[in-house]
Write an enzyme that holds these catalytic residues in place. Structure first.
Site, PDB file in Angstrom:
ATOM      1  N   GLU A 280      -5.672  10.065  40.576  1.00 53.83           N
ATOM      2  CA  GLU A 280      -6.796  10.880  40.835  1.00 53.83           C
ATOM      3  C   GLU A 280      -7.900  10.530  41.745  1.00 53.83           C
ATOM      4  O   GLU A 280      -8.798  10.301  41.193  1.00 53.83           O
ATOM      5  CB  GLU A 280      -7.309  11.327  39.429  1.00 53.83           C
ATOM      6  N   PRO A 281      -7.667  10.124  42.817  1.00 51.41           N
ATOM      7  CA  PRO A 281      -8.671   9.807  43.905  1.00 51.41           C
ATOM      8  C   PRO A 281      -9.676  10.923  44.235  1.00 51.41           C
ATOM      9  O   PRO A 281      -9.392  12.063  44.481  1.00 51.41           O
ATOM     10  CB  PRO A 281      -8.196   9.337  44.910  1.00 51.41           C
ATOM     11  N   GLY A 282     -11.100  10.771  44.086  1.00 50.68           N
ATOM     12  CA  GLY A 282     -11.745  11.622  44.473  1.00 50.68           C
ATOM     13  C   GLY A 282     -12.858  11.157  45.642  1.00 50.68           C
ATOM     14  O   GLY A 282     -12.540  11.536  46.860  1.00 50.68           O
ATOM     15  N   ARG A 319     -27.598  11.302  44.822  1.00 46.92           N
ATOM     16  CA  ARG A 319     -27.035   9.795  44.388  1.00 46.92           C
ATOM     17  C   ARG A 319     -28.242   8.613  44.316  1.00 46.92           C
ATOM     18  O   ARG A 319     -28.212   7.815  43.531  1.00 46.92           O
ATOM     19  CB  ARG A 319     -26.077   9.616  45.350  1.00 46.92           C
ATOM     20  N   TYR A 323     -28.249   7.103  41.128  1.00 52.94           N
ATOM     21  CA  TYR A 323     -27.790   5.944  40.931  1.00 52.94           C
ATOM     22  C   TYR A 323     -27.966   4.795  41.779  1.00 52.94           C
ATOM     23  O   TYR A 323     -27.426   3.721  42.068  1.00 52.94           O
ATOM     24  CB  TYR A 323     -26.152   6.102  41.583  1.00 52.94           C
ATOM     25  N   CYS A 351     -41.451  17.505  44.172  1.00 53.89           N
ATOM     26  CA  CYS A 351     -42.587  16.857  43.526  1.00 53.89           C
ATOM     27  C   CYS A 351     -42.479  15.876  42.526  1.00 53.89           C
ATOM     28  O   CYS A 351     -42.659  16.070  41.441  1.00 53.89           O
ATOM     29  CB  CYS A 351     -43.403  18.065  42.845  1.00 53.89           C
ATOM     30  N   GLU A 352     -41.671  14.859  42.860  1.00 51.87           N
ATOM     31  CA  GLU A 352     -41.574  13.758  41.920  1.00 51.87           C
ATOM     32  C   GLU A 352     -41.243  12.538  42.696  1.00 51.87           C
ATOM     33  O   GLU A 352     -40.623  12.572  43.726  1.00 51.87           O
ATOM     34  CB  GLU A 352     -40.702  13.851  40.773  1.00 51.87           C
ATOM     35  N   TYR A 380     -19.823  13.578  45.843  1.00 53.40           N
ATOM     36  CA  TYR A 380     -20.925  13.692  44.833  1.00 53.40           C
ATOM     37  C   TYR A 380     -22.096  14.042  45.613  1.00 53.40           C
ATOM     38  O   TYR A 380     -23.324  13.656  45.134  1.00 53.40           O
ATOM     39  CB  TYR A 380     -20.986  12.219  43.952  1.00 53.40           C
TER      40      TYR A 380
HETATM   41  C1  LIG Z   1     -14.494  11.330  38.446  1.00 53.77           C
HETATM   42  C2  LIG Z   1     -13.010  11.104  37.907  1.00 53.77           C
HETATM   43  C3  LIG Z   1     -11.979  10.832  38.807  1.00 53.77           C
HETATM   44  C4  LIG Z   1     -12.308  10.553  40.379  1.00 53.77           C
HETATM   45  O1  LIG Z   1     -13.392   9.394  40.364  1.00 53.77           O
HETATM   46  P1  LIG Z   1     -13.576   8.854  41.967  1.00 53.77           P
HETATM   47  O2  LIG Z   1     -14.519   7.737  41.684  1.00 53.77           O
HETATM   48  O3  LIG Z   1     -14.165   9.944  42.696  1.00 53.77           O
HETATM   49  O4  LIG Z   1     -12.135   8.351  42.569  1.00 53.77           O
HETATM   50  C5  LIG Z   1     -10.738  10.842  38.373  1.00 53.77           C
HETATM   51  N1  LIG Z   1     -10.343  11.033  37.322  1.00 53.77           N
HETATM   52  C6  LIG Z   1     -10.963  11.366  36.178  1.00 53.77           C
HETATM   53  C7  LIG Z   1     -10.598  11.863  34.831  1.00 53.77           C
HETATM   54  C8  LIG Z   1     -12.676  11.562  36.640  1.00 53.77           C
HETATM   55  O5  LIG Z   1     -13.443  11.907  35.747  1.00 53.77           O
END
Ligand SMILES: *Cc1c(COP(=O)(O)O)cnc(C)c1O
Length: 427
Positions: A280-282, A319, A323, A351-352, A380
């Site tokens: 599940e790469p994002g 971000r 973070y 305004c912060e 993100y």
């Molecule tokens: C956010 C998330 C991802 C993706 O995370 P990345 O750091 O963007 O790769 C994959 N799986 C789950 C369950 C998530 O909550």
């Protein structure tokens, strides 16, 4: 690598001059490179296939849910990892087939589960016993049996920041290791679920392969234990979280190094396991495929500091405020080699004081109306944007070769104000 580079003295996204996008679409605006998105997806998918044989890649849409991005990835065969009904609906709207959609998340509602089951999605990642009960109830009332996996909390914390660590037992995610066997046995007698295996996701922006290896090794041992107890484990979803470089030099070539190291580790740790692997790469797919283009509004010199006020703010890119994230800042006009640098505090108009992108950053001297780009903002960024301070929701653009398209027009003031409804008692 990415496809943002200086050409003839001006920063380009693939073949398109960012000055042109700024003039035609305005700023602030997110700009995504199709070639970079495609490259990263293909690199990752090919490496996982090689390492694992049966590998399914589900792009985690919360990193960047723009329809154009989803379509681009869907055309390459990507599945989608979703975390809300809105994301499931958006994946469908982008033409992703239901059998390529995974639904994760720690707080799915009855309505959301019903929608997912009715849609016929591939897999629900169950995060608690309560959710197991609810899913079975919902699915059986629809006369269906939903395929699902248990998201396990491996008690391994990792990630670039406390707010994006998810794999520690202190975090809210997943069922605990000790519980999985019992839940498997219970689920076997439930009419509405078919448990297919396990899932794990330990956090985001993780650059240490060791952290993944520790978590995955525990999962592999758990798969063995469960199989030994007679349970069926066909799938192991290894989550996302692989990190990307944010401190990229201008000549940066990302290369497949980290992806290859990750793939090698996955292949080694899961060798002989006989399960289908999911990923599940994002961030890895879209992170450095995007930048946020912004314009210098004002220079505000102080005795001890030089403030650079830009037209992007924390509502557009949260971000750094949320973070403490680092983004490279590149002037769109290519700085002459050896040109003097000034330490700027780069801030937005909100305004912060938290609306600060960076402090004391050495940058080439800038002046009012200059364009600058926050690099590595494809993940993100827009997906976390808001209208705080009643600022218009930021625009998004996708570039492909010498062409570009506005994939989210800047919100209008009519839309911004029109979403509110006055209570009847003011009539
Ligand atoms: C956010 C998330 C991802 C993706 O995370 P990345 O750091 O963007 O790769 C994959 N799986 C789950 C369950 C998530 O909550």
């Amino acid at each position: 690598m990415h496809h943002f580079a200086y050409r003839d003295g001006s920063l380009h996204a693939e073949g398109v001059d960012l000055r042109r996008i700024a003039a035609e679409v305005g700023t602030p605006v997110y700009v995504y490179s199709t070639a970079t998105i495609e490259r990263h997806y293909k690199l990752f998918a090919a490496a996982m296939k090689k390492a694992a044989g049966k590998a399914h890649v589900f792009y985690a849409m919360k990193a960047n849910g723009n329809l154009g991005v989803l379509k681009t990835l869907g055309a390459l065969g990507a599945g989608i990892d979703t975390v809300s009904e809105g994301e499931v609906r958006k994946a469908l709207a982008a033409g992703i087939p239901p059998e390529k959609i995974v639904f994760s998340g720690v707080g799915k509602s009855e309505q959301e589960l019903r929608f997912a089951v009715e849609t016929g999605i591939y897999q629900v990642n169950i995060e608690s016993e309560s959710e197991l009960d609810l899913l079975s109830k919902v699915a059986s009332s629809l006369g269906k049996r939903q395929e699902a996996v248990f998201r396990v909390n491996p008690d391994i914390g990792a990630g670039g920041h406390a707010k994006i660590t998810t794999g520690s037992s202190e975090n809210k995610f997943g069922v605990s290791f000790e519980e999985v066997g019992r839940l498997y046995s219970r689920a076997a007698n439930m009419p509405g679920v078919r448990i297919m295996g396990l899932a794990v996701h330990i956090g985001s922006q993780i650059r240490e392969i060791d952290a993944f290896e520790a978590a995955y090794s525990k999962m592999v041992a758990l798969v063995g234990d469960l199989k030994g107890e007679g349970h069926r484990v066909d799938r192991l979803d290894l989550g996302g979280g692989l990190g990307i470089p944010y401190d990229i030099p201008k000549t940066f070539d990302y290369g497949p190094g980290l992806i290859e190291a990750y793939a090698e580790m996955v292949g080694r740790v899961t060798k002989g396991l006989d399960v289908e692997l999911g990923f599940e790469p994002g961030r890895l797919i879209v992170g450095n495929a995007g930048l946020l283009l912004t314009r210098v509004l004002h220079l505000n010199p102080r005795p001890t500091k030089q403030f650079l006020v830009v037209d992007a703010a924390m509502n557009d890119l949260v971000r750094p405020a949320m973070y403490e994230a680092y983004h490279e800042i590149w002037p769109v006009a290519e700085p002459a080699i050896g040109s003097p640098e000034i330490a700027y505090d780069v801030v937005g108009p909100i305004c912060e004081s938290g609306d600060t992108f960076t402090t004391g950053r050495a940058l080439p001297q800038l002046k009012q109306n200059d364009l600058v780009a926050f690099m590595t903002a494809g993940a993100y960024g827009a997906s976390m944007s808001s209208t705080y301070n009643q600022r218009l929701l930021v625009a998004e653009v996708m570039v492909k070769g010498d062409d570009y398209a506005v994939t989210r027009p800047r919100q209008s003031y009519e839309e911004l104000i029109g979403t509110d409804r006055l209570p009847g008692w003011f009539a």
